[in-house]
Design a protein around this motif. Structure first.
Motif, PDB file in Angstrom:
ATOM      1  N   GLU A   1      63.119   1.505  39.577  1.00  0.00           N
ATOM      2  CA  GLU A   1      63.496   0.210  40.159  1.00  0.00           C
ATOM      3  C   GLU A   1      63.659   0.334  41.677  1.00  0.00           C
ATOM      4  OE1 GLU A   1      64.901   1.735  37.576  1.00  0.00           O
ATOM      5  OE2 GLU A   1      65.808   0.333  36.158  1.00  0.00           O
TER       6      GLU A   1
ATOM      7  N   CYS B   1      76.621  -5.857  43.341  1.00  0.00           N
ATOM      8  CA  CYS B   1      76.134  -6.669  42.221  1.00  0.00           C
ATOM      9  C   CYS B   1      74.901  -5.973  41.664  1.00  0.00           C
ATOM     10  CB  CYS B   1      75.719  -8.060  42.705  1.00  0.00           C
ATOM     11  SG  CYS B   1      77.091  -9.128  43.050  1.00  0.00           S
ATOM     12  N   ILE B   2      74.952  -5.614  40.427  1.00  0.00           N
ATOM     13  CA  ILE B   2      73.797  -4.978  39.784  1.00  0.00           C
ATOM     14  C   ILE B   2      73.932  -5.166  38.287  1.00  0.00           C
ATOM     15  CG2 ILE B   2      74.884  -2.670  39.779  1.00  0.00           C
ATOM     16  CD1 ILE B   2      71.929  -1.637  40.318  1.00  0.00           C
ATOM     17  N   LYS B   3      72.820  -5.463  37.656  1.00  0.00           N
ATOM     18  CA  LYS B   3      72.876  -5.720  36.210  1.00  0.00           C
ATOM     19  C   LYS B   3      71.506  -5.487  35.602  1.00  0.00           C
ATOM     20  CE  LYS B   3      72.248 -10.609  37.188  1.00  0.00           C
ATOM     21  NZ  LYS B   3      72.862 -11.913  37.210  1.00  0.00           N
ATOM     22  N   VAL B   4      71.450  -5.587  34.287  1.00  0.00           N
ATOM     23  CA  VAL B   4      70.169  -5.498  33.597  1.00  0.00           C
ATOM     24  C   VAL B   4      69.298  -6.643  34.109  1.00  0.00           C
ATOM     25  CG1 VAL B   4      69.051  -5.648  31.352  1.00  0.00           C
ATOM     26  CG2 VAL B   4      71.223  -4.444  31.583  1.00  0.00           C
ATOM     27  N   ASP B   5      68.039  -6.316  34.402  1.00  0.00           N
ATOM     28  CA  ASP B   5      67.133  -7.294  35.009  1.00  0.00           C
ATOM     29  C   ASP B   5      67.032  -8.552  34.135  1.00  0.00           C
ATOM     30  OD1 ASP B   5      65.110  -8.695  36.215  1.00  0.00           O
ATOM     31  OD2 ASP B   5      63.896  -6.912  36.628  1.00  0.00           O
ATOM     32  N   PRO B   6      67.509  -9.682  34.633  1.00  0.00           N
ATOM     33  CA  PRO B   6      67.526 -10.892  33.794  1.00  0.00           C
ATOM     34  C   PRO B   6      66.137 -11.422  33.477  1.00  0.00           C
ATOM     35  CG  PRO B   6      68.261 -11.392  36.025  1.00  0.00           C
ATOM     36  CD  PRO B   6      68.069  -9.908  35.961  1.00  0.00           C
ATOM     37  N   ARG B   7      65.102 -10.896  34.151  1.00  0.00           N
ATOM     38  CA  ARG B   7      63.733 -11.365  33.846  1.00  0.00           C
ATOM     39  C   ARG B   7      63.232 -10.824  32.518  1.00  0.00           C
ATOM     40  NH1 ARG B   7      61.329  -9.542  39.510  1.00  0.00           N
ATOM     41  NH2 ARG B   7      62.704  -7.854  38.933  1.00  0.00           N
ATOM     42  N   HIS B   8      63.881  -9.776  32.006  1.00  0.00           N
ATOM     43  CA  HIS B   8      63.464  -9.244  30.705  1.00  0.00           C
ATOM     44  C   HIS B   8      64.054 -10.126  29.611  1.00  0.00           C
ATOM     45  CE1 HIS B   8      62.721  -6.547  27.379  1.00  0.00           C
ATOM     46  NE2 HIS B   8      61.937  -5.851  28.164  1.00  0.00           N
TER      47      HIS B   8
ATOM     48  N   ALA C   1      65.126  -9.666  26.683  1.00  0.00           N
ATOM     49  CA  ALA C   1      66.254  -9.159  25.894  1.00  0.00           C
ATOM     50  C   ALA C   1      67.516  -8.985  26.725  1.00  0.00           C
ATOM     51  CB  ALA C   1      65.878  -7.822  25.257  1.00  0.00           C
TER      52      ALA C   1
ATOM     53  N   GLU D   1      71.051 -10.960  25.965  1.00  0.00           N
ATOM     54  CA  GLU D   1      71.721 -10.871  24.664  1.00  0.00           C
ATOM     55  C   GLU D   1      72.560  -9.620  24.497  1.00  0.00           C
ATOM     56  OE1 GLU D   1      68.190 -10.566  22.435  1.00  0.00           O
ATOM     57  OE2 GLU D   1      67.716 -12.691  22.487  1.00  0.00           O
ATOM     58  N   LEU D   2      72.649  -8.812  25.532  1.00  0.00           N
ATOM     59  CA  LEU D   2      73.296  -7.509  25.360  1.00  0.00           C
ATOM     60  C   LEU D   2      74.815  -7.625  25.267  1.00  0.00           C
ATOM     61  CD1 LEU D   2      71.252  -5.480  27.989  1.00  0.00           C
ATOM     62  CD2 LEU D   2      71.128  -5.226  25.513  1.00  0.00           C
TER      63      LEU D   2
ATOM     64  N   HIS E   1      73.702   0.659  30.340  1.00  0.00           N
ATOM     65  CA  HIS E   1      72.472   0.545  31.129  1.00  0.00           C
ATOM     66  C   HIS E   1      72.711   1.003  32.566  1.00  0.00           C
ATOM     67  CE1 HIS E   1      70.543  -1.934  28.009  1.00  0.00           C
ATOM     68  NE2 HIS E   1      69.426  -1.728  28.658  1.00  0.00           N
TER      69      HIS E   1
ATOM     70  N   VAL F   1      69.093  -0.224  44.807  1.00  0.00           N
ATOM     71  CA  VAL F   1      68.684  -1.412  44.037  1.00  0.00           C
ATOM     72  C   VAL F   1      69.770  -2.486  44.083  1.00  0.00           C
ATOM     73  CG1 VAL F   1      68.169  -2.243  41.691  1.00  0.00           C
ATOM     74  CG2 VAL F   1      67.188  -0.096  42.494  1.00  0.00           C
ATOM     75  N   ALA F   2      71.021  -2.046  44.061  1.00  0.00           N
ATOM     76  CA  ALA F   2      72.143  -2.994  43.980  1.00  0.00           C
ATOM     77  C   ALA F   2      72.297  -3.786  45.273  1.00  0.00           C
ATOM     78  CB  ALA F   2      73.419  -2.217  43.693  1.00  0.00           C
TER      79      ALA F   2
ATOM     80  N   PRO G   1      65.173  -2.244  32.579  1.00  0.00           N
ATOM     81  CA  PRO G   1      65.299  -2.056  34.035  1.00  0.00           C
ATOM     82  C   PRO G   1      66.517  -2.801  34.575  1.00  0.00           C
ATOM     83  CG  PRO G   1      63.095  -2.815  33.452  1.00  0.00           C
ATOM     84  CD  PRO G   1      63.929  -2.949  32.224  1.00  0.00           C
TER      85      PRO G   1
ATOM     86  N   ALA H   1      68.495  -4.604  38.100  1.00  0.00           N
ATOM     87  CA  ALA H   1      68.154  -5.318  39.336  1.00  0.00           C
ATOM     88  C   ALA H   1      69.435  -5.734  40.041  1.00  0.00           C
ATOM     89  CB  ALA H   1      67.319  -6.547  39.009  1.00  0.00           C
TER      90      ALA H   1
ATOM     91  N   GLY I   1      72.130  -8.088  41.614  1.00  0.00           N
ATOM     92  CA  GLY I   1      72.534  -9.413  41.147  1.00  0.00           C
ATOM     93  C   GLY I   1      72.609 -10.427  42.267  1.00  0.00           C
TER      94      GLY I   1
END
Lengths: 224, 74
Positions: A10, A149-156, A158, A161-162, A170, A185-186, B70, B72, B74
């Motif tokens: 990433e 701020c960093i999280k599982v990529d919301p474009r995926h 799935a 629903e985590l 993750h 990345v954050a 992956p 990203a 926020g």
């Protein structure tokens, strides 16, 4: 076994962002301090000038001082929000996800997670507090707080629903894979004094900040 | 027994399980592993306390391989 190497994929994609290391962190910290000063000082100076020119302008001077006080607080609140818990999945999924997360961390971290909902991770740059949609790094001798701020990529598909434990796992795995890449990345939402962040954190999260600070202090004492 | 697990809405799901001396199970696990990578997952193994490593091929001798999405900013 083919390992990808030490760079988070990433982070590799973000070619325009300089990689975050200790020097970059110090630079970002100084810039945040400077930026806060530029926001606060004009209001403070205006309040003093107003009182000097016309004491009857006291209400306006007080309003200026209130602005000078509230701006850093708003920034700190933005930083504290990165650790705010998100919506919960169903109980079964939550339990399974927390079970997996528990397998990835030690006993102390499991116990702290049960109390606070976040996980502490000591690292090369300092001590991290990893939440569901963000992380806080305590770095440097004074333990300045860097809120990301960093999280599982919301474009995926799935991603939404985590359950909570998986969201943290993750981030934890990515952090352990490449700490500097993780910070690259954050998005930095606040950098500033630990005490300022602590004041804006929810009550139940404060022990996590204290524990991370303790880990950082111990680590810096050990390296002296 | 080694396991390939995927973090998902159920908490986690076991995608494949195998032992190194069972070629059929290994083949099935490799196939499942590639399918998950094609779906956008990244595979991680723990590499000691506080360390993880991303892998592009199924490490047959690993006890646990975790599939993550992956991340990203926020």
């Amino acid at each position: 076994m083919a390992t990808v190497g030490e760079v988070l994929p990433e982070a590799e994609a973000l070619t325009w962002r300089p990689r975050v290391d200790a020097a970059r962190l110090r630079q970002q910290g100084r810039l945040w301090t400077l930026s806060a000063a530029f926001h606060v000082l004009p209001f403070g100076v205006a309040a003093v000038l107003l009182m000097w020119v016309q004491p009857l302008a006291l209400p306006v001077a007080l309003a200026c001082l209130a602005h000078a006080w509230v701006i850093p607080e708003l920034y700190a609140q933005r930083g504290a929000n990165v650790l705010r818990p998100r919506a919960r999945a169903d109980d079964g999924a939550e339990q399974r996800s927390v079970g997996l997360l528990g397998d990835l961390v030690d006993h102390d971290a499991r116990e702290l997670h049960a109390r606070t909902g976040v996980v502490i991770e000591p690292s090369g740059l300092g001590a991290w507090i990893v939440g569901e949609a963000g992380a806080v790094l305590l770095h440097g001798r004074r333990g300045r707080a860097y809120c990301y701020c960093i999280k599982v990529d919301p474009r995926h598909p799935a991603a939404g629903e985590l359950p909570s434990g998986d969201r943290i796992a993750h981030l934890l795995l990515a952090l352990r894979g490449d700490e500097q890449g993780f910070a690259t990345v954050a998005n930095l939402s606040f950098a500033g004094a630990r005490w300022r962040l602590r004041r804006r954190l929810r009550q139940e999260l404060r022990p996590a900040l204290d524990a991370a600070a303790l880990r950082l202090d111990r680590a810096s004492t050990a390296t002296r | 027994m080694s396991r390939l697990i995927r973090m998902d809405h159920t908490g986690h799901s076991t995608v494949a399980a195998w032992t190194a001396d069972d070629p059929a199970a290994v083949d099935a696990a490799v196939e499942a592993f590639r399918a998950e990578l094609d779906r956008g997952y990244l595979a991680m193994i723990t590499a000691g306390p506080g360390q993880a490593e991303q892998v592009r091929e199924l490490p047959v001798d690993a006890d646990l391989v975790i599939l993550r999405l992956p991340i990203a900013g926020g």
